[in-house]
Design an enzyme around this catalytic site. Structure first.
Site, mmCIF file in Angstrom:
data_model
loop_
_atom_site.group_PDB
_atom_site.id
_atom_site.type_symbol
_atom_site.label_atom_id
_atom_site.label_comp_id
_atom_site.label_asym_id
_atom_site.label_seq_id
_atom_site.Cartn_x
_atom_site.Cartn_y
_atom_site.Cartn_z
ATOM 1 N N CYS A 150 55.854 34.392 27.422
ATOM 2 C CA CYS A 150 54.550 35.050 27.497
ATOM 3 C C CYS A 150 54.047 35.070 28.935
ATOM 4 O O CYS A 150 54.694 34.563 29.848
ATOM 5 C CB CYS A 150 53.538 34.336 26.600
ATOM 6 S SG CYS A 150 53.127 32.674 27.167
ATOM 7 N N CYS B 164 53.800 31.750 30.801
ATOM 8 C CA CYS B 164 55.053 31.269 31.393
ATOM 9 C C CYS B 164 55.255 31.895 32.771
ATOM 10 O O CYS B 164 55.593 31.210 33.748
ATOM 11 C CB CYS B 164 56.235 31.626 30.499
ATOM 12 S SG CYS B 164 56.130 31.051 28.805
ATOM 13 N N ASP C 274 57.463 69.261 54.680
ATOM 14 C CA ASP C 274 58.294 69.734 55.779
ATOM 15 C C ASP C 274 58.995 71.010 55.322
ATOM 16 O O ASP C 274 59.555 71.049 54.227
ATOM 17 C CB ASP C 274 59.311 68.656 56.158
ATOM 18 C CG ASP C 274 60.153 69.070 57.347
ATOM 19 O OD1 ASP C 274 59.570 69.463 58.360
ATOM 20 O OD2 ASP C 274 61.393 69.000 57.241
#
Length: 786
Positions: free
Chosen positions: A24, A27, A478
């Protein structure tokens, strides 16, 4: 690592870890906090990938980092293919065991990477290892889930349906619930115990406490009053047994974990598919003999054979043969690209027609495919700024929830005195509050979005890019190679006197075919296409760099070149012919004179043609809220013509811009308050790409441009630029949606549970469903662009 990072962190290195046992957001937060306490260490931990990307200074060894994670209660090891490093950069053999651990995983699942060998994909083995781990996690959970489901069903039936009850049914419920709570629920209890040893708590702590509390409370009630279920017809509201709650909680949570493991594996499928594109074998040509070898044994400089229908084993240059290459697997573009001697080709693309001899220029981790894999992997391992809020909350979430659960129990006992209701409410708070959805909200969307992008030929360098695409309101394009093809094509042939245009083009094409100049190739291709047959043979060929070409075709001396060069070869050019030449140049064309036997016979005009989809792409960019601007070194007249054709306003054209002036153009727009994206493909674009708020490199460009950019388009289609911005915004939107629902779920669920308005069984199902729904919402990105 990007050029920008290298400039500021020359004394650091990147370490990638696999971490077992995280379940989770808590952790993830705890591992990150422990790692960042090491001097100079930065860490980003990814829950779905079960991995960490750690930036560490040279004085911190790999083993110190691994030990820090292990002390946190998880098991870490280096990703396959990485060597451990001790302080001062020396190789450390003492940490070899860390790269192939036999470990105790908090989740009760021990996963070991197998032996891995280098591959042309570079990162394929690491990703394959993680993929296998997630598949293995699902397979280990499956038998526990099946047992829990089979035993939970009769427990629910006899506990909740009076007509199905029999004397002393409580003891049967106890016997059936025991293996569910112990063996099936073991991954949760084991993880909670390991975390408890480290004075930590996670989602598993909440699950384990809730299940054990329901089971032990029920067992205590049954053992202290063995005749509590001696009579039938007692419904669940008339007793204090919660065996069905404990069993169904384990079943629902295992189902959620199982579906989550499978869904997480699916989220990484796109990247795995990308890396699997690489050819497995190559036919190498050594001493004139063809030999079939594994593709990962190719060396730079090897010449290999590619037959029709085969994949190119690695990046290289064609040295013999002509063919059309299907690049759709890498670039996302469907139209095959014609190649011949001298053309660069990319590994994993498919040779559709002729036989080719290719000289390997990049092998192993240097190939385009490997670079794509690394970019996507780095993006998936990173963390979007929006995810930091979830991290901060999850860090304190579990202890707060446990406190709320205890407070709920005490308040119920104080105000109602009903032990059963107090217990039910406190257990429901524990179950409904599990923050697993928070931990999955960001990384699953990021994995799916970047993986889908890779399939479309769009590489997102990192999570920060998602935030940048949201704010961009101007895009500087460009001209050459981005809006236009960057290749000259014959657009007009003017015949002079009594000569026909087809004859002028055919004679000039025959002479130009012997030259390697881009203008010459364009004229020769147009002539060959117009004639429909092979061009006439040329003899006595001569080329003058910067001037033109001369040769004999069908007994006539043909000259093609610039006016000054023709005059130097005794060709007289009347004033009216010069006017034709001038008009062509003013229109933005490159004009070439053609003379036959010393007499002017025609003028050939060539232009850098606009890409077929440029106008539609620019319209799409406008629809996305971006203001397109054109940047070019060409003169103003040419630039304005191109801008008018693709739908760019005249005032949004930057013409006559030197390479070094591109950065200034970006800065000027930023000073006007615009958030600027820049799309380019050349070496001279790299500085402007880095200066822009969002740099977009066209994949036909140079490595320097790609390295400086935030987004890379592997194809040449400007439509992909719009698609890349759209995908980035969709991914960010999915992350926000996931986080909203994850926060809303916990915010609404906890007070409802504390008030006793929610059954623990329903809470368990809802909690499991929330995680699965977050992952499934992220998986919707797999359909982007379809």
């Amino acid at each position: 690592m990007s050029t920008k990072e290298l400039l500021g962190q020359s004394a650091t290195r990147i370490i990638e870890l696999d971490i077992e046992g995280m379940t989770c957001a808590s952790c993830v937060g705890r591992v990150e906090r422990k790692l960042t306490k090491l001097d100079g260490v930065e860490a980003s931990v990814n829950l779905p990938l079960e991995s960490a990307r750690v930036t560490a200074p040279e004085h911190i060894s790999d083993q110190e980092i691994i030990d820090t994670v292990n002390k946190t209660g998880y098991k870490a090891h280096l990703k396959p293919g990485q060597r451990t490093a001790s302080p001062a950069g020396s190789s450390s053999e003492s940490t070899a065991a860390a790269t192939n651990p036999v470990s105790e995983s908090p989740e009760g699942i021990t996963l070991h990477p197998g032996d891995h060998h280098s591959s042309s994909a570079g990162t394929l083995d690491e990703k394959g290892s993680n993929e296998g781990a997630r598949r293995s996690a699902a397979s280990v959970l499956k038998p526990r889930l099946i047992l829990a489901a089979v035993l939970s069903l009769p427990i629910v039936v006899i506990s909740m349906i009076p007509g199905a009850q029999f004397p002393h049914w409580g003891w049967v419920a106890f016997a059936l619930a025991l293996p569910v709570v112990t063996w099936s629920g073991w991954p949760f209890h084991r993880a909670a115990a390991i975390n408890a040893r480290h004075f930590a708590s996670t989602m598993d702590t909440l699950v384990s406490l809730g299940v054990i509390a329901a089971f032990l409370f029920s067992a205590w009630q049954l053992f202290t009053n063995p005749t509590i279920t001696a009579h039938t017809g007692i419904n669940m509201g008339d007793h204090s047994l919660y065996f069905e709650v404990a069993a169904v909680l384990v079943t629902f949570l295992l189902l959620g974990r199982y579906l989550e493991a499978r869904a997480k594996a699916r989220a990484g499928d796109a990247l795995k598919a990308l890396l699997d594109l690489g050819a497995k074998e190559a036919t190498v040509l050594r001493d004139g003999v063809e030999k079939l070898i594994p593709a990962d044994q190719l060396e730079k400089g090897d010449v290999f054979v590619v037959r029709p229908g085969e994949k190119l084993a690695t990046d290289g240059v064609v040295i013999e043969g002509n063919s059309a290459i299907d690049t759709s697997l890498v670039t996302g573009e469907s139209v095959p690209v014609e190649v011949s001697a001298g053309n660069a080709v990319t590994g994993a693309t498919i040779n559709t027609s002729g036989r080719l001899l290719v000289k390997a220029t990049r092998v192993g981790s240097d190939t385009t495919l490997a670079q794509m894999g690394r970019l996507v992997s780095q993006a998936q391992s990173g963390k979007a700024p929006i995810a930091r809020l979830a991290d901060r909350i999850s860090a304190v979430f579990v202890p707060i929830v446990i406190s709320i659960s205890v407070l709920t129990f005490l308040l119920w006992m104080i105000f109602s005195g009903d032990l059963g209701s107090a217990f039910t409410a406190s257990v429901t708070v524990l179950v409904i509050a599990c923050p697993c959805a928070l931990g999955l909200a960001t990384p699953t969307a990021l994995m799916t979005g970047t993986g889908r992008g890779a399939q479309l030929g769009i590489l997102i360098k990192g999570p920060q890019v998602l935030e940048d695409t949201r704010t961009v309101n101007a895009i500087l394009l460009d001209k050459t190679g981005t809006v236009t093809s960057g290749r000259l094509e014959v657009t007009d042939v003017t015949a002079l006197g009594d000569t026909h245009a087809e004859e002028v083009l055919a004679r000039a094409g025959a002479v130009e075919a012997a030259s390697e100049h881009p203008i010459a190739r364009a004229i020769a291709e147009a002539a060959k296409h117009g004639a429909g047959t092979e061009l006439p043979h040329v003899s006595n060929f001569h080329s003058a760099p910067g001037g033109g070409v001369r040769g004999v075709v069908d007994g006539a001396v043909i000259l093609a070149g610039r006016p000054g060069w023709l005059e130097n070869n005794d060709v007289s050019i009347p004033d009216d012919y010069r006017a034709i030449f001038t008009r062509q140049q003013e229109s933005g064309a490159t004009a070439i004179y053609v003379a036959q036997n010393g007499r002017m016979v025609g003028v050939i005009s060539l232009k850098d043609t606009i890409k077929e989809n440029s106008a539609a792409a620019i319209a799409k960019l406008k629809k996305l809220g971006l203001r397109p601007l054109l940047l070019t070194g060409d003169n103003k007249e040419v630039a304005q013509q191109v801008a008018a054709q693709v739908g760019i306003a005249p005032e949004d054209v930057f013409a006559d811009v030197l390479p070094e002036g591109k950065v200034d153009a970006v800065k000027r727009l930023q000073e006007q308050g615009l958030t600027v994206a820049m799309a380019g493909d050349g070496v001279n674009d790299a500085a402007a790409l880095a200066q822009a708020d969002l740099g977009i490199a066209m994949g036909s460009g140079t490595d320097v441009a790609i390295e400086a950019a935030d987004l890379t388009i592997m194809g040449n289609d400007l439509n992909q630029v719009a698609q890349a911005i759209e995908l980035s915004r969709s991914t960010l939107s999915t992350i926000k949606m996931n986080l909203f629902w994850a926060f809303a779920y916990n915010t609404l669920g906890i007070p409802i549970a504390a008030l006793g308005l929610l059954n623990p069984i329903i809470a368990g199902g809802a909690m499991a469903a929330s995680s699965v729904l977050v992952v499934l919402n992220s998986l919707r990105l797999r359909k982007f662009g379809k």
